[in-house]
Design a protein around this motif. Structure first.
Motif, PDB file in Angstrom:
ATOM      1  N   GLY A 160      39.506  48.181 -13.559  1.00  0.00           N
ATOM      2  CA  GLY A 160      40.384  48.602 -12.484  1.00  0.00           C
ATOM      3  C   GLY A 160      40.398  47.639 -11.318  1.00  0.00           C
ATOM      4  N   HIS A 161      41.055  48.076 -10.260  1.00  0.00           N
ATOM      5  CA  HIS A 161      41.179  47.313  -9.027  1.00  0.00           C
ATOM      6  C   HIS A 161      40.863  48.261  -7.882  1.00  0.00           C
ATOM      7  N   PRO A 162      40.294  47.785  -6.794  1.00  0.00           N
ATOM      8  CA  PRO A 162      39.966  48.692  -5.678  1.00  0.00           C
ATOM      9  C   PRO A 162      41.148  49.515  -5.203  1.00  0.00           C
ATOM     10  N   ASN A 163      42.349  48.957  -5.272  1.00  0.00           N
ATOM     11  CA  ASN A 163      43.538  49.675  -4.798  1.00  0.00           C
ATOM     12  C   ASN A 163      44.290  50.401  -5.908  1.00  0.00           C
ATOM     13  N   VAL A 164      43.852  50.260  -7.141  1.00  0.00           N
ATOM     14  CA  VAL A 164      44.545  50.888  -8.275  1.00  0.00           C
ATOM     15  C   VAL A 164      43.501  51.596  -9.119  1.00  0.00           C
ATOM     16  N   ASP A 165      43.703  52.903  -9.357  1.00  0.00           N
ATOM     17  CA  ASP A 165      42.739  53.625 -10.165  1.00  0.00           C
ATOM     18  C   ASP A 165      42.945  53.321 -11.641  1.00  0.00           C
ATOM     19  N   LYS A 166      41.928  53.603 -12.413  1.00  0.00           N
ATOM     20  CA  LYS A 166      41.927  53.261 -13.841  1.00  0.00           C
ATOM     21  C   LYS A 166      42.968  54.061 -14.608  1.00  0.00           C
ATOM     22  N   LYS A 167      43.207  55.305 -14.186  1.00  0.00           N
ATOM     23  CA  LYS A 167      44.188  56.134 -14.889  1.00  0.00           C
ATOM     24  C   LYS A 167      45.584  55.526 -14.822  1.00  0.00           C
ATOM     25  N   SER A 168      45.913  54.947 -13.679  1.00  0.00           N
ATOM     26  CA  SER A 168      47.233  54.326 -13.540  1.00  0.00           C
ATOM     27  C   SER A 168      47.373  53.135 -14.481  1.00  0.00           C
ATOM     28  N   LEU A 169      46.331  52.325 -14.589  1.00  0.00           N
ATOM     29  CA  LEU A 169      46.384  51.179 -15.500  1.00  0.00           C
ATOM     30  C   LEU A 169      46.577  51.638 -16.941  1.00  0.00           C
ATOM     31  N   ILE A 170      45.891  52.722 -17.318  1.00  0.00           N
ATOM     32  CA  ILE A 170      46.042  53.242 -18.680  1.00  0.00           C
ATOM     33  C   ILE A 170      47.462  53.734 -18.893  1.00  0.00           C
TER      34      ILE A 170
ATOM     35  N   ASP B  14      51.191  43.057 -11.892  1.00  0.00           N
ATOM     36  CA  ASP B  14      51.061  44.453 -12.323  1.00  0.00           C
ATOM     37  C   ASP B  14      50.478  45.308 -11.207  1.00  0.00           C
ATOM     38  N   VAL B  15      49.519  44.759 -10.481  1.00  0.00           N
ATOM     39  CA  VAL B  15      48.934  45.494  -9.363  1.00  0.00           C
ATOM     40  C   VAL B  15      49.981  45.734  -8.281  1.00  0.00           C
ATOM     41  N   LYS B  16      50.791  44.725  -7.994  1.00  0.00           N
ATOM     42  CA  LYS B  16      51.858  44.887  -6.992  1.00  0.00           C
ATOM     43  C   LYS B  16      52.855  45.948  -7.431  1.00  0.00           C
ATOM     44  N   LYS B  17      53.205  45.925  -8.720  1.00  0.00           N
ATOM     45  CA  LYS B  17      54.150  46.931  -9.224  1.00  0.00           C
ATOM     46  C   LYS B  17      53.573  48.339  -9.081  1.00  0.00           C
ATOM     47  N   ALA B  18      52.284  48.487  -9.347  1.00  0.00           N
ATOM     48  CA  ALA B  18      51.655  49.810  -9.233  1.00  0.00           C
ATOM     49  C   ALA B  18      51.674  50.302  -7.788  1.00  0.00           C
ATOM     50  N   LEU B  19      51.302  49.417  -6.862  1.00  0.00           N
ATOM     51  CA  LEU B  19      51.296  49.810  -5.448  1.00  0.00           C
ATOM     52  C   LEU B  19      52.706  50.081  -4.952  1.00  0.00           C
ATOM     53  N   GLN B  20      53.679  49.271  -5.424  1.00  0.00           N
ATOM     54  CA  GLN B  20      55.060  49.486  -5.018  1.00  0.00           C
ATOM     55  C   GLN B  20      55.585  50.809  -5.568  1.00  0.00           C
ATOM     56  N   MET B  21      55.197  51.148  -6.821  1.00  0.00           N
ATOM     57  CA  MET B  21      55.618  52.419  -7.402  1.00  0.00           C
ATOM     58  C   MET B  21      55.038  53.595  -6.619  1.00  0.00           C
ATOM     59  N   ARG B  22      53.753  53.481  -6.218  1.00  0.00           N
ATOM     60  CA  ARG B  22      53.142  54.553  -5.428  1.00  0.00           C
ATOM     61  C   ARG B  22      53.879  54.743  -4.112  1.00  0.00           C
ATOM     62  N   TRP B  23      54.255  53.641  -3.469  1.00  0.00           N
ATOM     63  CA  TRP B  23      54.985  53.723  -2.198  1.00  0.00           C
ATOM     64  C   TRP B  23      56.379  54.304  -2.412  1.00  0.00           C
TER      65      TRP B  23
ATOM     66  N   MET C  58      54.760  63.653 -10.589  1.00  0.00           N
ATOM     67  CA  MET C  58      54.967  62.382  -9.898  1.00  0.00           C
ATOM     68  C   MET C  58      53.743  62.003  -9.068  1.00  0.00           C
ATOM     69  N   LEU C  59      53.104  62.998  -8.445  1.00  0.00           N
ATOM     70  CA  LEU C  59      51.881  62.710  -7.686  1.00  0.00           C
ATOM     71  C   LEU C  59      50.787  62.171  -8.593  1.00  0.00           C
ATOM     72  N   ASP C  60      50.654  62.785  -9.758  1.00  0.00           N
ATOM     73  CA  ASP C  60      49.631  62.339 -10.699  1.00  0.00           C
ATOM     74  C   ASP C  60      49.960  60.970 -11.272  1.00  0.00           C
ATOM     75  N   LEU C  61      51.249  60.751 -11.599  1.00  0.00           N
ATOM     76  CA  LEU C  61      51.667  59.480 -12.195  1.00  0.00           C
ATOM     77  C   LEU C  61      51.473  58.318 -11.223  1.00  0.00           C
ATOM     78  N   ALA C  62      51.758  58.561  -9.958  1.00  0.00           N
ATOM     79  CA  ALA C  62      51.647  57.489  -8.959  1.00  0.00           C
ATOM     80  C   ALA C  62      50.216  57.284  -8.485  1.00  0.00           C
ATOM     81  N   GLY C  63      49.293  58.135  -8.898  1.00  0.00           N
ATOM     82  CA  GLY C  63      47.907  57.986  -8.469  1.00  0.00           C
ATOM     83  C   GLY C  63      47.646  58.532  -7.076  1.00  0.00           C
ATOM     84  N   ILE C  64      48.568  59.327  -6.531  1.00  0.00           N
ATOM     85  CA  ILE C  64      48.363  59.923  -5.209  1.00  0.00           C
ATOM     86  C   ILE C  64      47.433  61.123  -5.309  1.00  0.00           C
ATOM     87  N   LEU C  65      47.565  61.901  -6.383  1.00  0.00           N
ATOM     88  CA  LEU C  65      46.730  63.078  -6.589  1.00  0.00           C
ATOM     89  C   LEU C  65      45.377  62.652  -7.151  1.00  0.00           C
ATOM     90  N   ASN C  66      44.286  63.100  -6.516  1.00  0.00           N
ATOM     91  CA  ASN C  66      42.955  62.663  -6.901  1.00  0.00           C
ATOM     92  C   ASN C  66      42.036  63.874  -6.985  1.00  0.00           C
TER      93      ASN C  66
END
Length: 488
Positions: free
Chosen positions: A21-31, A397-406, A446-454
């Motif tokens: 993973g990445h500090p700003n991206v959780d492992k579930k999102s990468l999967i 890929d990390v940028k895309k994940a953070l952009q998707m969350r935003w 959508m909250l779960d998919l974007a990694g906002i829900l923890n």
């Protein structure tokens, strides 16, 4: 004896443990990104295969027509070529490939475009209208098109073969089929009871029979409409082909008939029920036009089924010919069914407003807490990945994940954004409770998919005496899976 493991070659397995993973991206999102990438590639391949098959079928229709035109022009000369161009311009045939695209060209329009290209090539070579070599130039251009069509067809078939081989390399859910099943019949050996029936003689027996029939038909209609609502969740969903069928225009009987002949998986058991469910949902979402189309196509399939083995051909023959008795009965049935559907949707919304089910976020146990990873803004332009395990992680890929969350956060309404920023579970549940069940479920996904829900576990663990090798396993046990519960 050596073991043969070839039967496992078509299984596509994924090992999530090697995904860092990445500090700003959780492992579930990468999967999820990896899974979504696999599914998107499969869908793109399926669409490409469908397009290749459609192009091959269209060229198979055009080739014999082009051969006939070439032979006729070679025998009769340029006047026939000119008459064909004029006929294709003024009176083209409406026959076209079986697609739902409104901009689909007919076969005559395709041939007209090809003939005009041949004429332009002849003019560019210096052959004029009254030139005696005009006929030879036109025939040569047509034969050149035939050769090019054959080469293009061969290329398409090879590409189709490669795509189908690639598609069947891995086993998917679509490849699973039911092998066999057995049914047991329960025979009742108990003797039948005899009952005494008292018959009442009436003055007008036909009137009594008519009244009984009307009452039975009304009760059956009511029970039918009730069953559609009670078993709403159990009815089949629309397939992509069935959704295309539902988008066909009202009273477009000829288009519907051609579509059914080209797609046999439309006329199957359960298709009419799936269309009625889609009509109910479309009307609930305010899409009245699509709801009417779904009702129209559902009743169309029901009429075909009721007419027996040759029902589709018999039904469409009457409807396409414009039989006034058949069309009036069918269109009245469509109008009545849609009016009843509108009434049921209004009642359903009134019941939801009065107080129905709600979606609430609830921890699975007392030690679990729910938090929200709310983004402060879009990702920065420059991101540096440091530390072990990030060698194979792509910064894009990390940028895309953070952009998707935003983007997901920005798509929410202002009350929900404020509730998420407050980090208060009660505030978020209040906003979810004010939504419809379908909308709230979509927001949670959508909250779960974007990694906002923890979801995380609290408390203290006793790890005394455990080896260092078990440290990762203990940490993994602390991860909770997202869950949502419905409360009335």
């Amino acid at each position: 004896m050596p073991l043969n493991y070839s039967k496992w070659d078509k299984l596509e397995l994924s090992d999530d443990s090697d995904i860092e993973g990445h500090p700003n991206v959780d492992k579930k999102s990468l999967i999820r990104w990896k899974q979504r990438d696999i599914h998107e590639k499969r869908e793109m391949r399926k669409l490409h295969i469908a397009q290749l098959k459609a192009d091959i079928a269209c060229n198979d229709v055009l080739k014999p027509r082009l051969q006939k035109i070439t032979e006729d022009v070679e025998a009769q000369g340029p006047p026939l070529f000119s008459s064909l161009v004029e006929r294709f311009k003024t009176n083209p045939s409406p026959e076209k490939p079986p697609t739902t695209s409104p901009e689909q060209k007919s076969y005559d329009e395709m041939l007209l475009s090809l003939l005009l290209q041949v004429w332009e090539e002849a003019k560019n070579k210096g052959v004029q209208k009254d030139d005696p070599k005009l006929g030879e130039a036109l025939v040569a251009g047509l034969k050149k098109r035939l050769v090019g069509l054959d080469e293009h067809q061969e290329k398409l078939r090879k590409e189709l073969q490669q795509e189908e081989e690639e598609q069947h390399k891995k086993i998917t859910m679509e490849d699973l089929h039911e092998g066999f099943e057995s049914h047991g019949a329960i025979h009742d050996d108990k003797p039948k009871k005899t009952e005494k029936v008292t018959e009442v003689e009436v003055l007008n027996p036909k009137g009594v029979q008519s009244a009984s029939h009307n009452q039975a038909s009304s009760s059956s209609a009511a029970s039918s409409s009730k069953s559609v609502e009670d078993q709403y969740d159990e009815l089949p969903e629309l397939t992509p082909v069935l959704e295309q069928f539902s988008r066909l225009p009202l009273r477009g009987y000829e288009e519907s008939w051609e579509f059914i002949k080209a797609h046999r998986d439309v006329y199957v058991p359960g298709a009419s029920d799936a269309l009625l469910v889609a009509a109910f949902r479309a009307q609930s979402d305010g899409n009245a036009k699509w709801a009417q189309q779904c009702v129209h196509q559902s009743l169309l399939l029901q009429y075909c089924e009721k007419l027996g083995k040759d029902g589709p051909s018999l039904f469409f023959r009457k409807m396409i010919s414009g039989d006034p008795r058949a069309t009036s009965v069918f269109e009245k049935d469509v109008a009545d069914t849609y009016a009843h559907l509108v009434q049921r949707v209004q009642l359903s919304k009134a019941e939801e407003t009065a107080g129905g089910e709600q979606i609430q976020l609830v921890p699975e146990n007392p030690n679990q807490s729910i938090t929200f990873n709310v983004p402060d803004g879009p990702p920065p332009e420059h991101i540096e990945l440091e530390g072990p395990g990030f060698e194979n992680v792509d910064v894009e890929d990390v940028k895309k994940a953070l952009q998707m969350r935003w983007d997901v956060f920005q798509s929410f309404d202002e009350p929900l954004q404020k509730a998420l920023k407050s980090q208060s579970l009660d505030e978020v549940n209040k906003v979810l409770g004010s939504m419809s069940v379908d909308r709230a479920e979509e927001v949670v996904k959508m909250l779960d998919l974007a990694g906002i829900l923890n979801f995380s576990d609290g408390g203290i663990r006793d790890e005394t005496g455990q080896d260092a090798d078990d440290e990762g396993d203990v940490e993994d046990e602390g991860e909770g899976e997202p869950s949502g519960e419905q409360h009335a």
